[in-house]
Design a protein around this motif. Structure first.
Motif, short mmCIF file in Angstrom:
data_model
loop_
_atom_site.label_atom_id
_atom_site.label_comp_id
_atom_site.label_asym_id
_atom_site.label_seq_id
_atom_site.Cartn_x
_atom_site.Cartn_y
_atom_site.Cartn_z
N LYS A 112 0.83 -1.21 0.00
CA LYS A 112 0.00 0.00 0.00
C LYS A 112 0.86 1.26 0.00
O LYS A 112 0.60 2.22 -0.74
CB LYS A 112 -0.91 -0.01 1.23
N SER A 169 2.42 1.82 -3.36
CA SER A 169 1.39 2.29 -4.29
C SER A 169 1.14 3.78 -4.10
O SER A 169 1.02 4.54 -5.08
CB SER A 169 0.09 1.50 -4.08
N ASP A 170 1.07 4.22 -2.85
CA ASP A 170 0.87 5.64 -2.57
C ASP A 170 2.04 6.48 -3.08
O ASP A 170 1.85 7.57 -3.64
CB ASP A 170 0.69 5.87 -1.07
N ASN A 228 4.09 5.66 -5.53
CA ASN A 228 4.11 5.62 -6.99
C ASN A 228 3.12 6.60 -7.60
O ASN A 228 3.33 7.12 -8.71
CB ASN A 228 3.81 4.21 -7.48
N SER A 229 2.03 6.86 -6.90
CA SER A 229 0.99 7.74 -7.43
C SER A 229 1.15 9.20 -6.98
O SER A 229 0.41 10.07 -7.42
CB SER A 229 -0.40 7.24 -7.03
N ALA A 230 2.10 9.45 -6.09
CA ALA A 230 2.29 10.80 -5.56
C ALA A 230 2.94 11.71 -6.59
O ALA A 230 3.75 11.27 -7.41
CB ALA A 230 3.14 10.75 -4.30
N THR A 231 2.59 12.97 -6.55
CA THR A 231 3.26 13.98 -7.37
C THR A 231 4.36 14.61 -6.52
O THR A 231 4.09 15.24 -5.50
CB THR A 231 2.27 15.08 -7.81
N THR A 245 9.12 -2.88 -7.07
CA THR A 245 7.79 -2.31 -7.32
C THR A 245 7.75 -0.78 -7.25
O THR A 245 6.80 -0.17 -7.75
CB THR A 245 6.76 -2.86 -6.30
N THR A 293 8.63 3.12 -8.00
CA THR A 293 9.05 3.92 -9.14
C THR A 293 10.53 4.29 -9.04
O THR A 293 11.07 4.48 -7.94
CB THR A 293 8.22 5.22 -9.21
N ARG A 300 11.74 6.98 -9.57
CA ARG A 300 11.85 8.35 -9.03
C ARG A 300 12.37 8.34 -7.60
O ARG A 300 12.98 9.31 -7.13
CB ARG A 300 10.46 9.02 -9.08
N PRO A 347 0.99 9.93 1.48
CA PRO A 347 0.62 11.32 1.20
C PRO A 347 1.37 12.32 2.07
O PRO A 347 1.78 13.39 1.60
CB PRO A 347 -0.88 11.34 1.48
#
Length: 303
Positions: A71, A74-75, A77-80, A102, A104, A106, A287
Motif C-alpha cells: 500500500k 502504491s501511494d 508511486n501515485s504521488a506527485t 515495485t 518507481t 523516481r 501522502p
C-alpha cells in the motif's frame, strides 16, 4: 554560507545576520520562531546555504508487512513529487527486494544499516555487497537507535561509513545529542565528536549526506524549532569548513530529522542551512511523506 563563531562548551542559539554575524543568546528550548510567516513560496530558484540538491529520506525502521508496504509503495508511486528533490526510502532488510522491484525509479532505496567489511561469518549482519546486489544506492549509518540501543560507538560507525563509501554506496551519516547533553550545553561537542569520527575514516565526502537528529526529538513528538535546527546546521557546516574544506562544507547536504511531519516541514525547510529531511514515522504515510518532499517549495524564491 552562514558563519558561526561561538564556544564549543555549550549550545548558544544564534540569530545569524549575513552582513554582521553577531550571536544572541536564547533559552535552549525557546519556542520563538525567527522567520516571516508571510513568506510565500515562488516557483523559481532554491535558496540554500549548501549547493547540493534538496534531499528527503524516509526511514521505515522496524515497521511494515508485505501488505502494508504494498500500500505504501502504491501511494508513493501515485504521488506527485517536486522534481528538484532527491528522494530515498529505507525499508527493513526483508522488504528491500519487494520495494526495489515495485517502487518507481523516481525514489531510490536505502538500507538502514550495513556491516563494517566484506560479508562472511557474521550472523545477522548484511553486507554492502549484498545491498548492491539488490540495487540499493544508500545506507543509513550512525542512527541514534544504533548508537544508544545497540551500542555502536563513533569509531565503529566511521569505519562502516568508510567501507560503504569505498564500495560505492551513498551514506546518510547521522549525528545528534541526547536530551541531557543538550541541557548540559554539550550539543556542539557531541555533534563535532561524531563528525570527527566520520572525517577520520571516510575516503571522501562526495557521497555523504549528514543527518542532524537530536535524539530527544526522535519519535517523541518534540521537534527542534526552526532556529534551533538552523543553529546546529550552521555549526556543522562551519566545522566542515574548518576541519575538512570549504568545498566540502558547501557541497555536503545537511538534513534534519526528529519528528518531522507534514505540519512542521515547511517552516523547517525555510531555514537556509536545512537541506532536507530524514523522516521516521511520517514516512510510513505516503501522502504525508509526499508533503514533506514537496516542502522544498518553501525554499524557492524569485530569480
Amino acid at each position: 554560507m552562514a558563519t558561526l563563531s561561538t564556544s564549543l562548551s555549550g549550545l548558544k542559539s544564534a540569530t545569524i545576520r549575513r552582513s554582521s554575524p553577531k550571536l544572541h543568546n536564547t533559552h535552549h528550548f525557546s519556542t520563538q520562531l525567527r522567520f516571516s510567516s508571510s513568506r510565500k513560496p515562488s516557483a523559481s530558484i532554491v535558496a540554500m546555504a549548501g549547493t547540493g540538491k534538496f534531499f528527503v529520506g524516509g526511514n521505515w525502521k522496524c515497521n511494515g508487512t508485505k501488505e502494508s508496504i504494498t500500500k505504501l509503495v502504491s501511494d508513493l508511486n501515485s504521488a506527485t513529487l517536486e522534481p528538484d528533490v532527491d528522494v530515498v526510502v529505507a525499508p527493513p532488510f526483508v522488504y528491500i527486494d519487494q520495494v526495489k522491484s515495485t517502487l518507481t525509479d523516481r525514489v531510490e532505496v536505502s538500507a538502514q544499516n550495513s556491516w563494517i567489511s566484506k560479508g562472511g561469518a557474521f550472523t545477522g549482519e548484511i553486507s554492502v555487497e549484498q545491498l548492491k546486489d539488490l540495487g540499493v544506492k544508500w545506507v543509513i549509518l550512525g542512527h541514534s537507535e544504533r548508537r544508544h540501543i545497540i551500542g555502536e560507538d563513533d569509531q565503529f560507525i566511521g569505519k562502516k561509513a568508510a567501507y560503504a563509501l569505498s564500495e560505492g554506496l551513498g551514506v546518510i551519516a547521522c549525528i545528534g545529542e541526547l536530551l541531557e547533553e543538550r541541557e548540559a550545553g554539550k550539543t556542539f561537542d557531541v555533534c563535532f565528536q561524531q563528525l570527527k569520527a566520520y572525517a577520520d575514516a571516510v575516503p571522501s565526502w562526495d557521497n555523504i549526506v549528514i543527518a542532524y537528529e537530536p535524539v530527544w526529538a526522535i519519535g517523541t513528538g518534540k521537534v527542534a524549532t526552526p532556529q534551533q535546527a538552523q543553529d546546529v546546521h550552521v555549526a556543522v557546516r562551519d566545522w566542515l569548513k574548518k576541519n575538512v574544506s570549504a568545498e566540502v562544507a558547501s557541497k555536503t547536504r545537511i538534513i534534519y530529522g526528529g519528528s518531522v511531519n507534514g505540519g512542521n516541514c515547511a517552516e523547517l525547510a525555510k531555514q537556509e542551512d536545512i537541506d532536507g529531511f530524514l523522516v521516521g514515522g511520517a514516512s510510513l504515510k505516503g501522502p504525508e511523506f509526499a508533503t514533506i518532499v514537496n516542502s522544498v517549495t518553501s525554499k524557492k524564491v524569485a530569480a
